[in-house]
Design a protein around this motif. Structure first.
Motif, PDB file in Angstrom:
ATOM      1  N   PRO A   2       0.826  -1.213   0.000  1.00 30.79           N
ATOM      2  CA  PRO A   2       0.000   0.000   0.000  1.00 30.79           C
ATOM      3  C   PRO A   2       0.856   1.258   0.000  1.00 30.79           C
ATOM      4  O   PRO A   2       2.038   1.224   0.347  1.00 30.79           O
ATOM      5  CB  PRO A   2      -0.784  -0.121   1.313  1.00 30.79           C
ATOM      6  N   VAL A   3       0.206   2.343  -0.400  1.00 35.60           N
ATOM      7  CA  VAL A   3       0.909   3.621  -0.381  1.00 35.60           C
ATOM      8  C   VAL A   3       1.242   3.971   1.063  1.00 35.60           C
ATOM      9  O   VAL A   3       0.399   3.899   1.947  1.00 35.60           O
ATOM     10  CB  VAL A   3       0.034   4.724  -1.014  1.00 35.60           C
ATOM     11  N   GLY A   4       2.471   4.304   1.324  1.00 40.90           N
ATOM     12  CA  GLY A   4       2.914   4.548   2.693  1.00 40.90           C
ATOM     13  C   GLY A   4       2.982   6.022   3.027  1.00 40.90           C
ATOM     14  O   GLY A   4       2.427   6.877   2.341  1.00 40.90           O
ATOM     15  N   ASN A   5       3.674   6.289   4.080  1.00 37.07           N
ATOM     16  CA  ASN A   5       3.729   7.654   4.589  1.00 37.07           C
ATOM     17  C   ASN A   5       5.093   8.291   4.395  1.00 37.07           C
ATOM     18  O   ASN A   5       5.463   9.188   5.135  1.00 37.07           O
ATOM     19  CB  ASN A   5       3.341   7.672   6.069  1.00 37.07           C
ATOM     20  N   GLY A   6       5.865   7.783   3.463  1.00 38.65           N
ATOM     21  CA  GLY A   6       7.190   8.358   3.242  1.00 38.65           C
ATOM     22  C   GLY A   6       7.093   9.792   2.772  1.00 38.65           C
ATOM     23  O   GLY A   6       6.092  10.217   2.190  1.00 38.65           O
ATOM     24  N   THR A   8       8.499  12.228   0.311  1.00 38.75           N
ATOM     25  CA  THR A   8       9.316  12.362  -0.891  1.00 38.75           C
ATOM     26  C   THR A   8      10.083  13.674  -0.907  1.00 38.75           C
ATOM     27  O   THR A   8      11.112  13.789  -1.574  1.00 38.75           O
ATOM     28  CB  THR A   8       8.446  12.275  -2.159  1.00 38.75           C
ATOM     29  N   ASP A   9       9.599  14.649  -0.156  1.00 41.56           N
ATOM     30  CA  ASP A   9      10.319  15.931  -0.105  1.00 41.56           C
ATOM     31  C   ASP A   9      11.674  15.799   0.584  1.00 41.56           C
ATOM     32  O   ASP A   9      12.525  16.670   0.473  1.00 41.56           O
ATOM     33  CB  ASP A   9       9.485  16.989   0.627  1.00 41.56           C
ATOM     34  N   ALA A  10      11.839  14.710   1.344  1.00 38.41           N
ATOM     35  CA  ALA A  10      13.095  14.526   2.070  1.00 38.41           C
ATOM     36  C   ALA A  10      14.125  13.745   1.253  1.00 38.41           C
ATOM     37  O   ALA A  10      15.249  13.560   1.709  1.00 38.41           O
ATOM     38  CB  ALA A  10      12.839  13.807   3.389  1.00 38.41           C
TER      39      ALA A  10
ATOM     40  N   MET B   1       8.500   0.610   2.061  1.00 38.31           N
ATOM     41  CA  MET B   1       7.474   1.644   1.971  1.00 38.31           C
ATOM     42  C   MET B   1       7.454   2.218   0.559  1.00 38.31           C
ATOM     43  O   MET B   1       8.490   2.464  -0.023  1.00 38.31           O
ATOM     44  CB  MET B   1       7.789   2.765   2.976  1.00 38.31           C
ATOM     45  N   THR B   2       6.280   2.387   0.026  1.00 35.80           N
ATOM     46  CA  THR B   2       6.157   3.042  -1.271  1.00 35.80           C
ATOM     47  C   THR B   2       5.335   4.314  -1.108  1.00 35.80           C
ATOM     48  O   THR B   2       4.526   4.428  -0.189  1.00 35.80           O
ATOM     49  CB  THR B   2       5.454   2.145  -2.310  1.00 35.80           C
ATOM     50  N   VAL B   3       5.571   5.221  -1.990  1.00 33.62           N
ATOM     51  CA  VAL B   3       4.800   6.457  -1.964  1.00 33.62           C
ATOM     52  C   VAL B   3       4.394   6.797  -3.390  1.00 33.62           C
ATOM     53  O   VAL B   3       5.027   6.358  -4.351  1.00 33.62           O
ATOM     54  CB  VAL B   3       5.602   7.637  -1.384  1.00 33.62           C
ATOM     55  N   ARG B 125      11.039  17.701 -10.661  1.00 36.90           N
ATOM     56  CA  ARG B 125      10.726  17.033  -9.404  1.00 36.90           C
ATOM     57  C   ARG B 125       9.224  17.019  -9.162  1.00 36.90           C
ATOM     58  O   ARG B 125       8.539  18.025  -9.381  1.00 36.90           O
ATOM     59  CB  ARG B 125      11.439  17.737  -8.254  1.00 36.90           C
ATOM     60  N   ARG B 128       4.594  14.819  -3.365  1.00 35.76           N
ATOM     61  CA  ARG B 128       3.903  13.683  -2.778  1.00 35.76           C
ATOM     62  C   ARG B 128       2.424  13.741  -3.120  1.00 35.76           C
ATOM     63  O   ARG B 128       1.803  14.806  -3.063  1.00 35.76           O
ATOM     64  CB  ARG B 128       4.093  13.700  -1.263  1.00 35.76           C
TER      65      ARG B 128
END
Lengths: 194, 133
Positions: A2-6, A8-10, B1-3, B125, B128
């Motif tokens: 599932p889509v997680g809570n990472g 991406t801005d980091a 983890m995926t986003v 870029r 999210r």
């Protein structure tokens, strides 16, 4: 998955990078804005985009097994940090980084360079890597950097005759701490304790 | 983890950034009435290169009255696009810019107006993406 809570801005992708060099030891930048040339650093200039700046961590590692093939411990000694990049400008600053101890004189617009065996003692400089990813910036200060020309320089008609430089971050002691390099960043993701 | 990541409208972002430095109109469609000189951008491909980076391929058309003017406009636009690397436009970080196809003398087959085209790949870029948003 599932889509997680990472966040991406980091995730950092350094879209710009510059290397500055100064004599050993040139003061550390204390912020992300002061022009580095005012601190005594000189811009190394164009670098190969495809090569980028490569950072390598290495050490002599050894697994310690107990009878029964039970991994008990892994030892790591002789930690080493290296950076590598290919400088593209055949400038005086690059020449002196590539050939420490060699001579260079200019008379009447003609420069004479005599390449001698490297004087490793003169290869120790202070470097700053300046990186940016949008509004996120980072400065990496390597106070005791040993710069060596290490690799092939193509002298041909379809490649830039770059200088492949390897930078060993030597241990440096300041303020009671011994370290390889020091980073400054305005990346909120890097906030201590966050 | 995926986003999940939502990538920006490459044509809009790059056209806006280019328009800020270009001396001619920059459009994503052919204007009517058609100016004597303008630049048109079209996304013609490209894929995500990293989790957070899209790499659209943009075909660039440089229109002018004469082929030499179109060639000059294409050369200037190409340089301006490469100079966008490392900048932020409309909140979007622009990464590396690389040539995919060099300038070609390709007059408009309908009007025969002078036109040079080329293509570049531009890293943009993303941000999210939360499903349902």
């Amino acid at each position: 998955m599932p889509v997680g809570n990472g966040n991406t801005d980091a995730a950092r992708i350094w879209t710009t990078a510059d290397v500055y060099a100064g004599p050993y030891v040139t003061a550390a930048p204390t912020n992300l804005t002061t022009a580095l040339n005012t601190l005594g650093y000189s811009l190394v200039g164009l670098m190969s985009q495809d090569d980028g700046i490569k950072q390598t961590f290495s050490a002599d590692e050894s697994d310690k097994f107990a009878y029964g093939s039970i991994l008990v411990r892994r030892t790591s000694i002789k930690d080493k940090v290296q950076f590598g990049f290919t400088a593209w400008e055949d400038s005086d600053i690059v020449y002196k980084l590539a050939h420490p101890g060699s001579s260079s004189t200019t008379t009447g617009g003609v420069t004479t360079r005599k390449i001698k065996a490297r004087n490793i003692g003169l290869a120790i400089r202070s470097l700053v890597l300046e990186l940016s990813d949008g509004s996120v910036a980072k400065r990496v200060w390597i106070p005791k950097a040993q710069v060596l020309l290490n690799g092939d320089q193509p002298l041909k008609d379809n490649e830039i005759a770059g200088y492949p430089l390897t930078v060993d971050a030597l241990a440096y002691t300041s303020g009671g701490e011994t370290f390889f390099y020091q980073e400054l960043t305005n990346d909120t993701s890097a906030t201590a304790g966050s | 983890m995926t986003v999940a990541v939502r990538f920006p409208d490459a044509e809009a972002v790059v056209a806006s950034a280019l328009a800020a430095v270009a001396a001619v109109p920059v459009r994503t469609v052919i204007p009517a009435p058609r100016p004597t000189s303008f630049v048109r951008l079209l996304r013609t491909g490209g894929v995500a290169r990293t989790t957070v980076t899209d790499a659209p391929i943009l075909t660039v058309e440089a229109w002018a009255q004469r082929p030499s003017q179109a060639a000059a406009l294409a050369a200037t636009t190409r340089a301006q696009l490469h100079a966008l690397a490392g900048t932020v436009a409309g909140g979007v970080t622009i990464g590396r810019v690389t040539d995919v196809s060099g300038p070609q003398n390709l007059p408009d087959p309908v009007s025969d107006q002078a036109r040079y085209t080329f293509a570049v790949e531009i890293y943009l870029r993303g941000t999210r993406f939360t499903p349902g948003s």
